[in-house]
Design an enzyme around this catalytic site. Structure first.
Site, PDB file in Angstrom:
ATOM      1  N   ASP A 135       8.357  -7.356  -3.491  1.00  0.00           N
ATOM      2  CA  ASP A 135       8.755  -8.151  -2.331  1.00  0.00           C
ATOM      3  C   ASP A 135       7.526  -8.497  -1.510  1.00  0.00           C
ATOM      4  OD1 ASP A 135      10.603  -9.537  -0.822  1.00  0.00           O
ATOM      5  OD2 ASP A 135      11.104  -7.829   0.448  1.00  0.00           O
ATOM      6  N   TYR A 137       5.788 -10.801   1.914  1.00  0.00           N
ATOM      7  CA  TYR A 137       5.940 -10.791   3.379  1.00  0.00           C
ATOM      8  C   TYR A 137       5.268 -12.060   3.871  1.00  0.00           C
ATOM      9  CZ  TYR A 137       5.634  -8.278   7.960  1.00  0.00           C
ATOM     10  OH  TYR A 137       5.745  -7.843   9.271  1.00  0.00           O
ATOM     11  N   HIS A 142       8.058 -14.694  10.653  1.00  0.00           N
ATOM     12  CA  HIS A 142       8.658 -13.360  10.519  1.00  0.00           C
ATOM     13  C   HIS A 142       7.614 -12.274  10.802  1.00  0.00           C
ATOM     14  CE1 HIS A 142      10.989  -9.998   9.007  1.00  0.00           C
ATOM     15  NE2 HIS A 142      10.051  -9.732   8.110  1.00  0.00           N
ATOM     16  N   ARG A 151       4.051  -3.796  16.742  1.00  0.00           N
ATOM     17  CA  ARG A 151       2.624  -3.560  16.859  1.00  0.00           C
ATOM     18  C   ARG A 151       2.167  -3.960  18.253  1.00  0.00           C
ATOM     19  NH1 ARG A 151      -1.323  -3.851  13.321  1.00  0.00           N
ATOM     20  NH2 ARG A 151      -1.972  -5.871  14.123  1.00  0.00           N
ATOM     21  N   GLU A 207      18.004  -9.362   5.192  1.00  0.00           N
ATOM     22  CA  GLU A 207      16.802 -10.192   5.226  1.00  0.00           C
ATOM     23  C   GLU A 207      17.058 -11.422   4.368  1.00  0.00           C
ATOM     24  OE1 GLU A 207      13.340  -7.854   4.080  1.00  0.00           O
ATOM     25  OE2 GLU A 207      13.098  -7.129   6.141  1.00  0.00           O
ATOM     26  N   GLU A 209      16.027 -14.172   2.124  1.00  0.00           N
ATOM     27  CA  GLU A 209      14.878 -14.420   1.258  1.00  0.00           C
ATOM     28  C   GLU A 209      15.287 -15.318   0.091  1.00  0.00           C
ATOM     29  OE1 GLU A 209      12.378 -11.135   0.194  1.00  0.00           O
ATOM     30  OE2 GLU A 209      13.017  -9.907   1.903  1.00  0.00           O
ATOM     31  N   ASP A 241      17.592  -8.900   1.060  1.00  0.00           N
ATOM     32  CA  ASP A 241      16.888  -7.613   0.963  1.00  0.00           C
ATOM     33  C   ASP A 241      17.415  -6.704   2.077  1.00  0.00           C
ATOM     34  OD1 ASP A 241      15.045  -5.632   0.411  1.00  0.00           O
ATOM     35  OD2 ASP A 241      13.430  -6.604   1.527  1.00  0.00           O
ATOM     36  N   ARG A 245      16.575  -0.210   9.118  1.00  0.00           N
ATOM     37  CA  ARG A 245      15.418  -0.277  10.022  1.00  0.00           C
ATOM     38  C   ARG A 245      15.011   1.075  10.583  1.00  0.00           C
ATOM     39  NH1 ARG A 245      13.417  -4.759   8.104  1.00  0.00           N
ATOM     40  NH2 ARG A 245      14.685  -6.607   8.531  1.00  0.00           N
ATOM     41  N   GLN A 248      13.307   2.968   7.867  1.00  0.00           N
ATOM     42  CA  GLN A 248      12.028   2.274   7.632  1.00  0.00           C
ATOM     43  C   GLN A 248      10.981   2.661   8.676  1.00  0.00           C
ATOM     44  OE1 GLN A 248      12.516  -1.996   7.466  1.00  0.00           O
ATOM     45  NE2 GLN A 248      10.343  -2.421   7.202  1.00  0.00           N
ATOM     46  N   TYR A 252       7.676   4.411   6.952  1.00  0.00           N
ATOM     47  CA  TYR A 252       6.802   3.392   6.333  1.00  0.00           C
ATOM     48  C   TYR A 252       5.314   3.664   6.467  1.00  0.00           C
ATOM     49  CZ  TYR A 252       5.249   0.682  10.450  1.00  0.00           C
ATOM     50  OH  TYR A 252       4.637   0.273  11.603  1.00  0.00           O
ATOM     51  N   LYS A 261      14.642   0.441   1.716  1.00  0.00           N
ATOM     52  CA  LYS A 261      14.950  -0.790   0.984  1.00  0.00           C
ATOM     53  C   LYS A 261      15.315  -0.499  -0.474  1.00  0.00           C
ATOM     54  CE  LYS A 261      12.010  -3.595   3.980  1.00  0.00           C
ATOM     55  NZ  LYS A 261      12.646  -4.924   4.114  1.00  0.00           N
ATOM     56  N   THR A 265      19.661  -4.425  -3.161  1.00  0.00           N
ATOM     57  CA  THR A 265      19.080  -5.752  -2.929  1.00  0.00           C
ATOM     58  C   THR A 265      19.972  -6.718  -3.678  1.00  0.00           C
ATOM     59  OG1 THR A 265      16.861  -4.753  -2.953  1.00  0.00           O
ATOM     60  CG2 THR A 265      16.982  -7.154  -3.138  1.00  0.00           C
ATOM     61  N   THR A 357      11.224 -12.102   4.203  1.00  0.00           N
ATOM     62  CA  THR A 357      12.163 -12.745   5.120  1.00  0.00           C
ATOM     63  C   THR A 357      11.651 -14.120   5.531  1.00  0.00           C
ATOM     64  OG1 THR A 357      12.693 -10.565   5.961  1.00  0.00           O
ATOM     65  CG2 THR A 357      13.393 -12.436   7.297  1.00  0.00           C
ATOM     66  N   GLU A 371      14.913  -9.477  14.175  1.00  0.00           N
ATOM     67  CA  GLU A 371      14.322 -10.563  14.974  1.00  0.00           C
ATOM     68  C   GLU A 371      15.354 -11.219  15.891  1.00  0.00           C
ATOM     69  OE1 GLU A 371      11.606 -13.316  12.585  1.00  0.00           O
ATOM     70  OE2 GLU A 371      12.553 -12.095  11.059  1.00  0.00           O
TER      71      GLU A 371
HETATM   72 MN    MN Z   1      12.118  -8.090   2.337  1.00  0.00          MN
END
Ligand code: MN
Length: 424
Positions: A135, A137, A142, A151, A207, A209, A241, A245, A248, A252, A261, A265, A357, A371
């Site tokens: 996958d 990004y 996104h 962040r 997500e 995609e 996907d 959260r 994650q 992560y 994840k 899927t 995404t 989001e």
């Molecule tokens: Mn994804």
């Protein structure tokens, strides 16, 4: 047939296809189906019909060796491995047979009865035996929106983001076909300042995609250029996907998503070829800074594919919560494939590569609940008055995609799935 690439927009099938169908004769997406008295075999979608490719192959009407039974394997892997000249020859022959330009199917009642199967009498399966799943990004909107949430709003993109298509190697075993429901995952949930709890995910997300399937294989050490991608990419599907959260967020760092994840899927069953998408080419976003030479393209382009996400509560009315477009992606499929093989990593028929995404520049074009609701701070209100920060048990998510130019329209159908309570 004039040209393999584009089937004349004025061509019509000899069977009735509803106006506005996702599957006119210009599309001819490949899938795997069973039913109508046969096992798993390959077909193409045409309006409300499935054209049984094994039946046509056995009748000697396709430009392949019938002894190979390419369409009787229960997956598209063997056909995809045959390479683009074969994909194109089969596509061109199908356009001739299904329009009646070549009358051998139209005028043979017994073959017609075997080879044209009503789609609603069939079960659709995963189109490929999925070798592995990666996958990416690749949506700047996104990555920016998520970077602002998690962040630093002033430095939302990581320093590497504009230099390479970021991705991770995902889990192939839990890719499921549209229509199959899945259970809310259990997992380690973060607790502020302390040890984690064990429990059902509380921040379940979708997500939006797309993904492409690799057809032709590459070898260890063979670095593919972005311009070579059309020889390797068999076609595209829609992909959801599903993402946990809370799991994650805790897991992560430092190696990326793992169980958040890995539980499910979902992909749409019909694989739309790049030849079918050719009339819908659109400019891809300009890249600044210019990428390194191995990521440069001589013919950089996207496709204008409108994408929507509908959220339907159990027993309630659905609501479209996202309207986005494939053309927003900063990194193209060619660049993704080039980067994936840049270390010498090989790819195989049935490799599934997700776009990441697909968000766009507007609020309405945000491709996941993280989001849309700004990590739960601005819940959605559904038509039944209930609110959603994240998905609840019983919720169904339906993603659709289509491309349109003038009177010509081709679609992907949909990918849908419902959230069931956690595994016992
Ligand atoms: Mn994804």
């Amino acid at each position: 047939m004039a040209g393999f690439e584009i089937i004349d927009p004025s061509l019509r099938a000899f069977v009735e296809v509803d106006e506005g169908s996702d599957f006119p004769i210009q599309n001819l997406p490949y899938g795997i189906f069973s039913g109508a008295g046969g096992g798993k075999r390959a077909g193409v979608a045409l309006g409300a019909w499935i054209v049984d490719l094994l039946a046509l192959e056995q009748a000697g009407l396709l430009p392949v060796d019938p002894a190979l039974a390419l369409f009787g394997h229960g997956s598209l892997n063997a056909f995809a491995a045959a390479g683009r000249p074969v994909w194109r020859a089969v596509r061109a022959r199908l356009a001739e047979l299904l329009s009646g330009i070549d009358p051998r199917l139209r005028d043979d009642a017994a073959l017609r009865a075997r080879a044209l199967v009503p789609m609603d009498a069939c079960t659709l399966h995963l189109p490929f035996e999925i070798a592995s799943y990666t996958d990416f990004y690749s949506s700047e909107d996104h990555a920016t929106n998520v970077g602002k949430l998690f962040r630093d709003p002033a430095n939302a993109l990581t320093p590497n983001w504009k230099h390479m298509p970021i991705g991770y190697n995902g889990r192939a075993s839990s890719v499921i076909v549209s229509g199959r429901d899945f259970h809310r995952p259990m997992g380690q949930l973060p607790v502020a300042g302390g040890a984690p709890e064990w429990g059902p995910c509380r921040e379940l997300d979708f997500e939006l995609e797309t993904a492409f399937f690799v057809g032709k294989e590459s070898h260890l050490g063979e670095r593919l250029a972005p311009d070579e991608a059309p020889e390797y990419i068999f076609g595209m599907v829609l992909m959801n996907d599903w993402s946990a959260r809370d799991i994650q967020r805790w897991e992560y760092v430092p190696l990326g998503p793992f169980q958040a994840k890995a539980f499910a899927t979902s992909i749409s069953p019909w694989v739309v070829t790049l030849d079918a998408l050719e009339p819908f080419r659109a400019p891809a976003p300009e890249q600044d800074p210019a990428p390194l030479p191995y990521l440069r393209e001589s013919d950089r382009h996207a496709y204008d594919i409108e994408l929507t996400v509908e959220l339907r509560p159990q027993g309630g009315e659905g609501m479209v919560v996202t309207r986005s477009n494939f053309r927003h992606l900063y990194w193209t499929m060619g660049q993704q494939l080039a980067h994936h093989t840049s270390s010498g990593c090989n790819v195989r028929p049935g490799d599934l590569m997700g776009s990441g995404t697909i968000s766009g520049p507007t609020r309405q074009a945000r491709g996941c609940l993280l989001e849309i609701t700004e990590n739960g701070k601005r819940p959605l209100t559904l038509p039944d008055g209930s609110t959603r920060a994240f998905l609840e048990d019983g919720d169904e998510v339906v993603m659709r995609g289509h491309a349109k130019r003038g009177a010509l329209r081709i679609g992907f159908g949909c990918v849908l799935g419902r959230v069931l309570p956690p595994w016992p």
